[in-house]
Write a protein that holds these residues in place. Structure first.
Motif, PDB file in Angstrom:
ATOM      1  N   GLU A 194      -0.564   1.563  -5.605  1.00  0.00           N
ATOM      2  CA  GLU A 194       0.047   0.250  -5.874  1.00  0.00           C
ATOM      3  C   GLU A 194       1.534   0.247  -5.533  1.00  0.00           C
ATOM      4  O   GLU A 194       2.050  -0.710  -4.955  1.00  0.00           O
ATOM      5  CB  GLU A 194      -0.180  -0.149  -7.335  1.00  0.00           C
ATOM      6  CG  GLU A 194      -1.634  -0.419  -7.674  1.00  0.00           C
ATOM      7  CD  GLU A 194      -2.290  -1.429  -6.735  1.00  0.00           C
ATOM      8  OE1 GLU A 194      -1.682  -2.496  -6.470  1.00  0.00           O
ATOM      9  OE2 GLU A 194      -3.402  -1.148  -6.249  1.00  0.00           O
ATOM     10  N   ILE A 195       2.223   1.333  -5.879  1.00  0.00           N
ATOM     11  CA  ILE A 195       3.656   1.439  -5.554  1.00  0.00           C
ATOM     12  C   ILE A 195       3.850   1.422  -4.038  1.00  0.00           C
ATOM     13  O   ILE A 195       4.743   0.760  -3.512  1.00  0.00           O
ATOM     14  CB  ILE A 195       4.261   2.707  -6.180  1.00  0.00           C
ATOM     15  CG1 ILE A 195       4.289   2.576  -7.702  1.00  0.00           C
ATOM     16  CG2 ILE A 195       5.656   2.992  -5.625  1.00  0.00           C
ATOM     17  CD1 ILE A 195       4.602   3.868  -8.421  1.00  0.00           C
ATOM     18  N   GLN A 196       2.990   2.143  -3.338  1.00  0.00           N
ATOM     19  CA  GLN A 196       3.076   2.182  -1.877  1.00  0.00           C
ATOM     20  C   GLN A 196       2.882   0.777  -1.284  1.00  0.00           C
ATOM     21  O   GLN A 196       3.601   0.391  -0.358  1.00  0.00           O
ATOM     22  CB  GLN A 196       2.032   3.141  -1.315  1.00  0.00           C
ATOM     23  CG  GLN A 196       2.079   3.273   0.200  1.00  0.00           C
ATOM     24  CD  GLN A 196       0.955   4.126   0.730  1.00  0.00           C
ATOM     25  OE1 GLN A 196      -0.214   3.893   0.418  1.00  0.00           O
ATOM     26  NE2 GLN A 196       1.300   5.132   1.525  1.00  0.00           N
ATOM     27  N   LYS A 197       1.939   0.017  -1.803  1.00  0.00           N
ATOM     28  CA  LYS A 197       1.717  -1.352  -1.323  1.00  0.00           C
ATOM     29  C   LYS A 197       2.982  -2.191  -1.493  1.00  0.00           C
ATOM     30  O   LYS A 197       3.365  -2.939  -0.592  1.00  0.00           O
ATOM     31  CB  LYS A 197       0.557  -2.010  -2.082  1.00  0.00           C
ATOM     32  CG  LYS A 197      -0.798  -1.511  -1.686  1.00  0.00           C
ATOM     33  CD  LYS A 197      -1.870  -2.206  -2.515  1.00  0.00           C
ATOM     34  CE  LYS A 197      -3.239  -1.605  -2.284  1.00  0.00           C
ATOM     35  NZ  LYS A 197      -4.271  -2.211  -3.156  1.00  0.00           N
ATOM     36  N   GLN A 198       3.646  -2.056  -2.641  1.00  0.00           N
ATOM     37  CA  GLN A 198       4.869  -2.809  -2.900  1.00  0.00           C
ATOM     38  C   GLN A 198       5.982  -2.389  -1.942  1.00  0.00           C
ATOM     39  O   GLN A 198       6.706  -3.235  -1.406  1.00  0.00           O
ATOM     40  CB  GLN A 198       5.318  -2.616  -4.351  1.00  0.00           C
ATOM     41  CG  GLN A 198       4.368  -3.212  -5.366  1.00  0.00           C
ATOM     42  CD  GLN A 198       4.671  -2.748  -6.783  1.00  0.00           C
ATOM     43  OE1 GLN A 198       5.667  -2.078  -7.035  1.00  0.00           O
ATOM     44  NE2 GLN A 198       3.799  -3.097  -7.723  1.00  0.00           N
ATOM     45  N   ARG A 199       6.130  -1.089  -1.714  1.00  0.00           N
ATOM     46  CA  ARG A 199       7.172  -0.596  -0.813  1.00  0.00           C
ATOM     47  C   ARG A 199       6.919  -1.034   0.626  1.00  0.00           C
ATOM     48  O   ARG A 199       7.848  -1.365   1.355  1.00  0.00           O
ATOM     49  CB  ARG A 199       7.280   0.920  -0.901  1.00  0.00           C
ATOM     50  CG  ARG A 199       7.897   1.414  -2.190  1.00  0.00           C
ATOM     51  CD  ARG A 199       8.007   2.919  -2.221  1.00  0.00           C
ATOM     52  NE  ARG A 199       8.616   3.391  -3.440  1.00  0.00           N
ATOM     53  CZ  ARG A 199       8.710   4.669  -3.778  1.00  0.00           C
ATOM     54  NH1 ARG A 199       8.232   5.607  -2.976  1.00  0.00           N
ATOM     55  NH2 ARG A 199       9.274   5.028  -4.913  1.00  0.00           N
ATOM     56  N   LEU A 200       5.658  -1.027   1.031  1.00  0.00           N
ATOM     57  CA  LEU A 200       5.327  -1.474   2.382  1.00  0.00           C
ATOM     58  C   LEU A 200       5.621  -2.962   2.551  1.00  0.00           C
ATOM     59  O   LEU A 200       6.119  -3.388   3.596  1.00  0.00           O
ATOM     60  CB  LEU A 200       3.855  -1.195   2.707  1.00  0.00           C
ATOM     61  CG  LEU A 200       3.533   0.205   3.197  1.00  0.00           C
ATOM     62  CD1 LEU A 200       2.029   0.446   3.208  1.00  0.00           C
ATOM     63  CD2 LEU A 200       4.119   0.437   4.582  1.00  0.00           C
ATOM     64  N   ALA A 201       5.313  -3.743   1.531  1.00  0.00           N
ATOM     65  CA  ALA A 201       5.564  -5.186   1.597  1.00  0.00           C
ATOM     66  C   ALA A 201       7.065  -5.468   1.699  1.00  0.00           C
ATOM     67  O   ALA A 201       7.472  -6.432   2.358  1.00  0.00           O
ATOM     68  CB  ALA A 201       4.975  -5.881   0.378  1.00  0.00           C
ATOM     69  N   ALA A 202       7.883  -4.625   1.092  1.00  0.00           N
ATOM     70  CA  ALA A 202       9.329  -4.835   1.104  1.00  0.00           C
ATOM     71  C   ALA A 202      10.003  -4.231   2.341  1.00  0.00           C
ATOM     72  O   ALA A 202      11.162  -4.529   2.609  1.00  0.00           O
ATOM     73  CB  ALA A 202       9.951  -4.225  -0.156  1.00  0.00           C
ATOM     74  N   ALA A 203       9.282  -3.409   3.095  1.00  0.00           N
ATOM     75  CA  ALA A 203       9.864  -2.740   4.265  1.00  0.00           C
ATOM     76  C   ALA A 203      10.010  -3.697   5.433  1.00  0.00           C
ATOM     77  O   ALA A 203       9.290  -4.690   5.546  1.00  0.00           O
ATOM     78  CB  ALA A 203       8.985  -1.552   4.667  1.00  0.00           C
ATOM     79  N   GLU A 204      10.945  -3.346   6.293  1.00  0.00           N
ATOM     80  CA  GLU A 204      11.132  -4.135   7.506  1.00  0.00           C
ATOM     81  C   GLU A 204       9.917  -3.964   8.409  1.00  0.00           C
ATOM     82  O   GLU A 204       9.416  -2.865   8.571  1.00  0.00           O
ATOM     83  CB  GLU A 204      12.360  -3.643   8.281  1.00  0.00           C
ATOM     84  CG  GLU A 204      13.669  -4.077   7.697  1.00  0.00           C
ATOM     85  CD  GLU A 204      14.824  -3.683   8.620  1.00  0.00           C
ATOM     86  OE1 GLU A 204      14.663  -3.738   9.851  1.00  0.00           O
ATOM     87  OE2 GLU A 204      15.866  -3.323   8.066  1.00  0.00           O
ATOM     88  N   PRO A 205       9.480  -5.058   9.021  1.00  0.00           N
ATOM     89  CA  PRO A 205       8.350  -4.930   9.968  1.00  0.00           C
ATOM     90  C   PRO A 205       8.820  -4.201  11.224  1.00  0.00           C
ATOM     91  O   PRO A 205      10.004  -4.218  11.562  1.00  0.00           O
ATOM     92  CB  PRO A 205       7.964  -6.367  10.271  1.00  0.00           C
ATOM     93  CG  PRO A 205       9.159  -7.195   9.909  1.00  0.00           C
ATOM     94  CD  PRO A 205       9.916  -6.439   8.851  1.00  0.00           C
ATOM     95  N   ILE A 206       7.893  -3.552  11.874  1.00  0.00           N
ATOM     96  CA  ILE A 206       8.187  -2.856  13.133  1.00  0.00           C
ATOM     97  C   ILE A 206       7.862  -3.814  14.268  1.00  0.00           C
ATOM     98  O   ILE A 206       6.767  -4.363  14.331  1.00  0.00           O
ATOM     99  CB  ILE A 206       7.373  -1.564  13.269  1.00  0.00           C
ATOM    100  CG1 ILE A 206       7.827  -0.562  12.214  1.00  0.00           C
ATOM    101  CG2 ILE A 206       7.501  -0.978  14.660  1.00  0.00           C
ATOM    102  CD1 ILE A 206       7.104   0.763  12.285  1.00  0.00           C
ATOM    103  N   ALA A 207       8.805  -3.990  15.163  1.00  0.00           N
ATOM    104  CA  ALA A 207       8.583  -4.859  16.327  1.00  0.00           C
ATOM    105  C   ALA A 207       7.756  -4.110  17.369  1.00  0.00           C
ATOM    106  O   ALA A 207       7.946  -2.916  17.591  1.00  0.00           O
ATOM    107  CB  ALA A 207       9.919  -5.284  16.925  1.00  0.00           C
ATOM    108  N   ALA A 208       6.839  -4.821  17.979  1.00  0.00           N
ATOM    109  CA  ALA A 208       6.037  -4.225  19.046  1.00  0.00           C
ATOM    110  C   ALA A 208       6.908  -4.083  20.290  1.00  0.00           C
ATOM    111  O   ALA A 208       7.921  -4.765  20.432  1.00  0.00           O
ATOM    112  CB  ALA A 208       4.837  -5.101  19.352  1.00  0.00           C
ATOM    113  N   GLY A 209       6.502  -3.221  21.159  1.00  0.00           N
ATOM    114  CA  GLY A 209       7.243  -3.067  22.397  1.00  0.00           C
ATOM    115  C   GLY A 209       7.940  -1.741  22.434  1.00  0.00           C
ATOM    116  O   GLY A 209       7.897  -0.959  21.497  1.00  0.00           O
ATOM    117  N   GLY A 210       8.609  -1.477  23.500  1.00  0.00           N
ATOM    118  CA  GLY A 210       9.246  -0.178  23.626  1.00  0.00           C
ATOM    119  C   GLY A 210      10.455  -0.247  24.513  1.00  0.00           C
ATOM    120  O   GLY A 210      11.015  -1.319  24.751  1.00  0.00           O
TER     121      GLY A 210
END
Length: 176
Positions: free
Chosen positions: A157-173
């Motif tokens: 549950e803690i991991q789910k909360q931390r992931l939701a608060a994390a910056e999204p990773i942009a696709a591409g390179g």
């Protein structure tokens, strides 16, 4: 919150080290490869039976001679994958050794890894997320204390909360 779980996982015995210890304690005087192979198989069979009887989880470290660097503390790590195994249920969960280190040493349930091509040019990023659900599944029906199973459920549950608060990773390179 996941301190006991992190400590427990970091102390799970490595199968190769257990086997080496048993071989050192039960040396063979075999002089040919066939006798040596039989001795090794006998020791390994007894070790696996003992682990199963005791419901002891064990880990396997893949490519232990390979070096990589922790993106958080820059420590040199040896190995690419860490696999948690339950000899009773025959379940296993294999994860990146960097991710295992990040969780057990830095309380990070996910890390962002820079991806590079074979020439060393950065081509993007990848987020690696620790599959705590798989780890929980492996831990069930083992000698792991019930409190650790509960702690693993809370860590999910803690991991789910931390992931939701994390910056999204942009696709591409490309680019730096």
């Amino acid at each position: 919150m996941s301190e006991n779980l992190r400590k427990y996982l970091s102390e799970v015995p490595i199968l190769a080290e257990l086997l080496d210890g048993d071989l050192q304690a039960n040396r063979s005087n075999a002089t040919n490869t066939e006798e040596q192979r039989h001795h090794l198989e006998d020791i390994q069979t007894k070790l696996c039976a003992r682990l199963k009887d005791e419901k002891t989880l064990y880990a396997t470290k893949y490519y232990p001679e390979q070096e990589q660097s922790c993106p958080i503390c820059k420590e040199i790590l040896f190995g690419y994958y860490w696999e948690l195994n339950n000899p009773v249920s025959a379940k296993a969960a294999c994860i990146s050794y960097k991710l295992f280190h990040a969780f057990t040493q830095h309380d990070q349930g996910f890390i962002t890894e820079s991806m590079q091509n074979v020439t060393g040019v950065r081509v993007g990023e990848m987020r690696m997320v620790l599959d705590l659900g798989a780890i929980l599944s492996v831990m069930k029906n083992s000698s792991a204390p019930p409190e650790l199973l509960a702690e693993c459920e809370a860590a999910i549950e803690i991991q789910k909360q931390r992931l939701a608060a994390a910056e999204p990773i942009a696709a591409g390179g490309g680019g730096h």
